[in-house]
Structure formats: structure tokens, C-alpha cells
Design a protein around this motif. Structure first.
Motif, PDB file in Angstrom:
ATOM      1  N   MET A 184       0.981  -1.058   0.131  1.00 44.66           N
ATOM      2  CA  MET A 184      -0.185   0.053   0.046  1.00 44.66           C
ATOM      3  C   MET A 184       0.886   1.170  -0.150  1.00 44.66           C
ATOM      4  O   MET A 184       0.353   2.137  -0.549  1.00 44.66           O
ATOM      5  CB  MET A 184      -0.883  -0.008   1.203  1.00 44.66           C
ATOM      6  N   LYS A 185       1.919   1.218   0.786  1.00 45.36           N
ATOM      7  CA  LYS A 185       2.927   2.421   0.704  1.00 45.36           C
ATOM      8  C   LYS A 185       3.480   2.541  -0.730  1.00 45.36           C
ATOM      9  O   LYS A 185       3.359   3.788  -0.974  1.00 45.36           O
ATOM     10  CB  LYS A 185       4.015   2.073   1.745  1.00 45.36           C
ATOM     11  N   ASP A 186       3.804   1.401  -1.146  1.00 41.62           N
ATOM     12  CA  ASP A 186       4.258   1.710  -2.865  1.00 41.62           C
ATOM     13  C   ASP A 186       3.262   2.189  -3.689  1.00 41.62           C
ATOM     14  O   ASP A 186       3.389   3.099  -4.202  1.00 41.62           O
ATOM     15  CB  ASP A 186       4.809   0.362  -3.213  1.00 41.62           C
ATOM     16  N   LYS A 187       2.093   1.607  -3.477  1.00 38.24           N
ATOM     17  CA  LYS A 187       0.926   2.229  -4.112  1.00 38.24           C
ATOM     18  C   LYS A 187       0.571   3.790  -3.948  1.00 38.24           C
ATOM     19  O   LYS A 187       0.629   4.723  -4.962  1.00 38.24           O
ATOM     20  CB  LYS A 187      -0.277   1.314  -4.165  1.00 38.24           C
ATOM     21  N   ILE A 188       0.820   4.213  -2.910  1.00 46.24           N
ATOM     22  CA  ILE A 188       0.391   5.542  -2.418  1.00 46.24           C
ATOM     23  C   ILE A 188       1.537   6.414  -2.956  1.00 46.24           C
ATOM     24  O   ILE A 188       1.397   7.457  -3.394  1.00 46.24           O
ATOM     25  CB  ILE A 188       0.503   5.608  -0.989  1.00 46.24           C
ATOM     26  N   LYS A 189       2.810   5.966  -2.837  1.00 50.04           N
ATOM     27  CA  LYS A 189       3.783   6.679  -3.439  1.00 50.04           C
ATOM     28  C   LYS A 189       3.847   7.020  -4.905  1.00 50.04           C
ATOM     29  O   LYS A 189       3.858   7.886  -5.652  1.00 50.04           O
ATOM     30  CB  LYS A 189       5.253   6.106  -2.952  1.00 50.04           C
ATOM     31  N   GLU A 190       3.071   5.727  -5.740  1.00 47.62           N
ATOM     32  CA  GLU A 190       3.096   5.870  -6.994  1.00 47.62           C
ATOM     33  C   GLU A 190       1.915   6.928  -7.404  1.00 47.62           C
ATOM     34  O   GLU A 190       2.094   7.706  -8.302  1.00 47.62           O
ATOM     35  CB  GLU A 190       2.700   4.528  -7.607  1.00 47.62           C
ATOM     36  N   LEU A 191       0.986   7.031  -6.615  1.00 48.01           N
ATOM     37  CA  LEU A 191      -0.272   7.692  -6.694  1.00 48.01           C
ATOM     38  C   LEU A 191       0.047   9.249  -6.458  1.00 48.01           C
ATOM     39  O   LEU A 191      -0.280  10.122  -7.164  1.00 48.01           O
ATOM     40  CB  LEU A 191      -1.294   7.318  -5.804  1.00 48.01           C
ATOM     41  N   SER A 192       0.852   9.293  -5.472  1.00 52.59           N
ATOM     42  CA  SER A 192       1.402  10.851  -5.418  1.00 52.59           C
ATOM     43  C   SER A 192       2.296  11.289  -6.479  1.00 52.59           C
ATOM     44  O   SER A 192       1.962  12.567  -6.676  1.00 52.59           O
ATOM     45  CB  SER A 192       2.194  10.517  -4.016  1.00 52.59           C
ATOM     46  N   SER A 217      -8.340  -4.375  -5.704  1.00 50.52           N
ATOM     47  CA  SER A 217      -8.341  -5.955  -5.068  1.00 50.52           C
ATOM     48  C   SER A 217      -7.080  -6.624  -4.610  1.00 50.52           C
ATOM     49  O   SER A 217      -6.020  -6.178  -5.187  1.00 50.52           O
ATOM     50  CB  SER A 217      -9.109  -6.875  -6.248  1.00 50.52           C
ATOM     51  N   GLY A 218      -7.476  -7.303  -3.587  1.00 48.03           N
ATOM     52  CA  GLY A 218      -6.263  -8.164  -2.995  1.00 48.03           C
ATOM     53  C   GLY A 218      -5.459  -7.523  -2.268  1.00 48.03           C
ATOM     54  O   GLY A 218      -4.243  -7.755  -2.081  1.00 48.03           O
ATOM     55  N   LEU A 219      -5.879  -6.370  -1.767  1.00 49.10           N
ATOM     56  CA  LEU A 219      -4.889  -5.375  -0.894  1.00 49.10           C
ATOM     57  C   LEU A 219      -5.153  -5.625   0.570  1.00 49.10           C
ATOM     58  O   LEU A 219      -4.249  -5.484   1.372  1.00 49.10           O
ATOM     59  CB  LEU A 219      -5.236  -3.820  -1.049  1.00 49.10           C
TER      60      LEU A 219
END
Length: 469
Positions: A209-217, A263-265
Motif C-alpha cells: 500500500m505504501k508503494d501504491k500511495i507513493k506511485e499515486l503521489s 482488489s487483493g490489498l
């Protein structure tokens, strides 16, 4: 006249019996001559009753009292003789008791023998009856004495058994706690592993989730910057706008499409909790042994040492302290299994290893435990013997067997209904020998050894079967 005298007037005040050779003192008190002598031998020459000093001369005999006392004793003797004679005579007929009725077990006279009460009864002379009855009572006395000795021995054994029972209870509780501790350790390990798996997945999900948040940022910044550029181009004059239109349009299209796949998070709780108890129980089977035969320690000879889990035995020259209970084998190094086998088919495998002196098989539940008897079928034993490097089936006489190799394990198979006891080499299921008989009572697994090398009952695989309803 004589019998009317009070007996205390004829009684010596020293021995309290009828006077014997009475003497009379000057104080008028009388004593047996021997009683007075004993009193005076102490050094005090006085009357034992009134303490009046007596003259040094011998006390004169009291002849009148002596005659009366002798007359009384004579009457007593005659009365006693009459009583004895009366005892020897029949109460009904007054005849002398000369016979003994063997049916009614009582002395009778010749008239009684012909009376209705004893007519036709076997009788014997009194003299013979006394000897026969004494012999009979002597046998009864011996039987009772043996029973008394047996009860005393049992009483002593019982007192010792209380102490042994207490030690048994302590040892059994210790072993139970030990086995449950092992199970607890397995459960604790499985619990720790399950919790660790959840924590690991938690860390992996949070890191994702942290990696995904970083990508989103990063995407948010890129989109915001592009929006700012497009807004600036919209404010430019027409010619500048058209010149930069293609670059601006390419920049807007280069923004990646929205990725809303979430999904799958989350943590997969089903993976961790689904059939958790069953899965743990399946893993526990790897740590649990099941043996089809458990040894009965209450039957083991004192020189046999059993393992804590009651699945192996070996011989020791130093006997253990155990009670002399009826179930125990007392004469040779034998022990039997806990469960009696009364029907159906049963089998177990025994690891003989380096043991060079053993008997294996089955025995009748009622075989003697306090006598040494041959392990033969007629005595209730169906066994295979290995001794001095030779195999023998313990038939009558024993049957020597030839095997291609010395097996390190022996499989014992009982089919009670078919009446067979078979022995196999479990490596390739080769038959070593088979008994055929008719069993009339329950059987028990039987073991004998005089070797320090153990015999061990092998555990069996546990198969789990699912029943769907």
C-alpha cells in the motif's frame, strides 16, 4: 451337714483354697501348713491375719478342720466322677455312649442305634470316631491355619501395595503431564507460526500500500503539472497556442489511464482461519505415534523394564520393586498386552533389532502367572522363538524353522475367528510360520525376553478419512 458349712470357713486366707494340712495358731486363725511356712520364711513370725506374734514352736495341726476339709474334697471328687459318668451316658436311655453316628455326627448308645432317630445310620466305635474326628479337625485346622497365613501375607502385601499405588499415581501423572507438555509445545509452535504468517502478510500488504500511495503521489504531481501547462496554453495568443498545440496534446495524452484496481490489498483472513483447527490437527499427526498394542505394566515380571510409553521392553538383572499382585508373571521374564483380543483380525509389528533371546505371539488370558510352564499351544501359548541364532515355532515339540535372512522386525497377525496366528517378515511379507487352532477364550499379545536389547512395538501410520453427509 458338711456341705452346709460356708466355703469361706474352709478356705485358707493365704491361698484362698480349701485347707491342706491345716494348722492352728494361738490367735485361733488357721492356715495351710505350707502357706504359713512361706509367710514365716520371710523372717516375720506372726499371724498373717492379725499380726499377733506366734511362739517359736511349730504350730499344731488342726485335726478337726483337716477332717472336715478332706470330707469336703472327697464329696467334690465323687460329685465330679458322677458328672463325668453322666457325660459318658446317654441322656435318653442312660446307657453308656459307645457309638458315634456318622450321619448326625454325635455319640449314641446301642439303644439309640436301633431307635427311629438313628436306625439305618452308619456308626463307628467311639474310639475310632475320636481318631477320625481328630484327623478331620486337624485337616480343618490346617486349612484354617493356611488361610490365616494367607490372609496375613495378603495384609502385608496390601499395605505395601498402597505405597506402590501412590507411587504409580505420581509416576502416571508425571508421564501424562510430559506428554501433554509435548502436545502443548506443538500447539504453541503452530500458534506462533500462524500468528507470524499473519504478521508477515500484514507487513507485505502495508508495504504494498505504501508503494501504491507513493506511485499515486507521483502521478498526482505529474497530472497537476500537466493541468497547469494546458491552462497556460489556453491563455496564449492564437498563433503560439497552435504552434504548441501538438506538444501540449501529446503531454496530456501521456498521462497513464486511471488504475482503480484495489482488489487483493486486504489480508486474506480465510487463508489463515479457514479450517484452522483441522489443519493444525493434521500437522500434529506428524508428532503423534499410534501403536496397536500397549504393554500392561501390572503383568510385567520384576526383571522387565518397560518404556514410559509402554511400547518397548528389555531385561535387567536388577529386579524392580513391585507388588506380588496376581496378574504379574512371577517365574520368568514375561509381559502381555493391555487389551484382550476376542474376535476379528489383529496385527502388530515388533522390532527385534539386536535382541537374540525372545518369544513373541499370543497367550490365553488365563495362563498361570505364578508357575513356569512351557510356551506351547496346549498350555495356551502360540509363539515364535528366537534363541542361539535359531528360529523355532513353539509347537509340541518345537519346530525348527529355516529363514533366508534374520528379520529385524516380526509381524504378528491374529485371525481369531479363523483360528490362525501367523508370523511374517514385514519387509516383503514373507510367512515365517502359522499356527492353526480353535480358540475358546480371549487372547492377549505375549512377549518374553532375557536380553538387555529392547523389543519395540512399532507405531502405525494414521490415515484420516473424511466422511461427507
Amino acid at each position: 451337714m458338711i456341705m452346709s458349712l460356708p466355703e469361706e470357713d474352709l478356705t485358707c486366707p493365704v491361698c484362698y483354697d480349701i485347707f491342706t494340712d491345716p494348722v492352728l495358731l494361738s490367735c485361733s486363725h488357721s492356715f495351710c501348713r505350707s502357706c504359713l511356712k512361706r509367710c514365716w520364711d520371710t523372717g516375720l513370725r506372726e499371724c498373717p491375719v492379725c499380726r499377733k506374734r506366734a511362739p517359736k514352736s511349730s504350730a499344731p495341726s488342726n485335726l478337726a478342720l483337716k477332717n472336715v476339709c478332706e470330707a469336703v474334697l472327697q464329696v467334690r471328687r465323687q460329685s465330679s466322677l458322677l458328672e463325668e459318668e453322666k457325660k459318658m451316658n446317654c441322656n435318653l436311655h442312660g446307657e453308656k455312649l459307645k457309638l458315634f453316628c456318622l450321619v448326625d455326627k454325635q455319640p449314641i448308645c446301642v439303644v439309640c442305634q436301633s431307635s427311629k432317630l438313628h436306625k439305618g445310620h452308619d456308626c463307628s466305635p467311639i474310639e475310632e470316631a475320636v481318631l477320625d474326628c481328630k484327623d478331620e479337625l486337624s485337616l480343618t485346622l490346617k486349612s484354617l491355619q493356611d488361610k490365616l497365613d494367607s490372609h496375613k501375607r495378603i495384609h502385608i502385601i496390601s499395605a505395601g501395595m498402597i505405597k506402590y499405588i501412590k507411587s504409580q499415581a505420581v509416576e502416571t501423572q508425571r508421564l501424562i503431564k510430559s506428554q501433554f507438555k509435548q502436545l502443548h509445545q506443538v500447539l504453541d509452535q503452530e500458534e506462533s507460526a500462524s500468528i507470524a504468517a499473519v504478521k508477515k502478510e500484514e507487513e507485505e500488504k502495508i508495504a504494498g500500500m505504501k508503494d501504491k500511495i507513493k506511485e499515486l503521489s507521483a502521478e498526482v504531481l505529474s497530472i497537476a503539472d500537466t493541468i497547469s501547462v494546458i491552462e497556460g496554453q489556453l491563455l496564449e495568443d492564437e498563433m503560439v497556442f497552435l504552434k504548441n498545440f501538438k506538444d501540449t496534446q501529446d503531454r496530456g495524452r501521456s498521462i497513464a489511464p486511471d488504475s482503480d484496481n484495489m482488489s487483493g490489498l486486504l489480508i486474506d483472513m480465510t487463508k489463515h482461519l479457514g479450517n484452522l483447527k483441522y489443519r493444525v490437527w493434521e500437522k500434529m499427526l506428524d508428532h503423534i505415534d499410534y501403536t496397536p498394542v500397549t504393554l500392561d505394566p501390572n503383568t510385567a515380571h520384576p526383571c522387565l523394564i518397560l518404556s514410559d510409553d509402554l511400547t518397548s521392553l528389555h531385561y535387567s538383572k536388577q529386579p524392580s520393586c513391585c507388588p506380588d499382585n496376581p496378574e504379574r508373571f512371577h517365574m520368568s521374564a514375561e509381559v502381555v498386552g493391555m487389551t484382550s483380543l476376542g474376535s476379528g483380525s489383529h496385527h502388530w509389528v515388533v522390532e527385534t533389532g539386536s535382541n537374540q533371546d525372545w518369544l513373541l505371539g499370543v497367550a490365553s488370558l488365563s495362563v498361570p502367572r505364578n508357575a513356569e510352564i512351557s510356551a506351547r499351544p496346549e498350555n495356551g501359548f502360540w509363539t515364535l522363538c528366537f534363541r542361539d541364532g535359531e528360529f523355532k515355532a513353539m509347537t509340541s515339540p518345537p519346530t525348527a524353522l529355516t529363514v533366508t535372512r534374520t528379520p529385524k522386525q516380526v509381524k504378528v497377525q491374529l485371525d481369531y475367528n479363523k483360528g490362525t496366528v501367523s508370523f511374517f517378515d514385514p519387509i516383503d511379507d514373507t510367512l515365517i510360520y502359522a499356527f492353526t487352532d480353535t480358540f475358546t477364550e480371549s487372547l492377549v499379545p505375549y512377549f518374553y525376553t532375557q536380553s538387555s536389547h529392547p523389543l519395540r512395538i512399532m507405531p502405525e501410520k494414521i490415515l484420516v478419512t473424511m466422511l461427507r453427509q
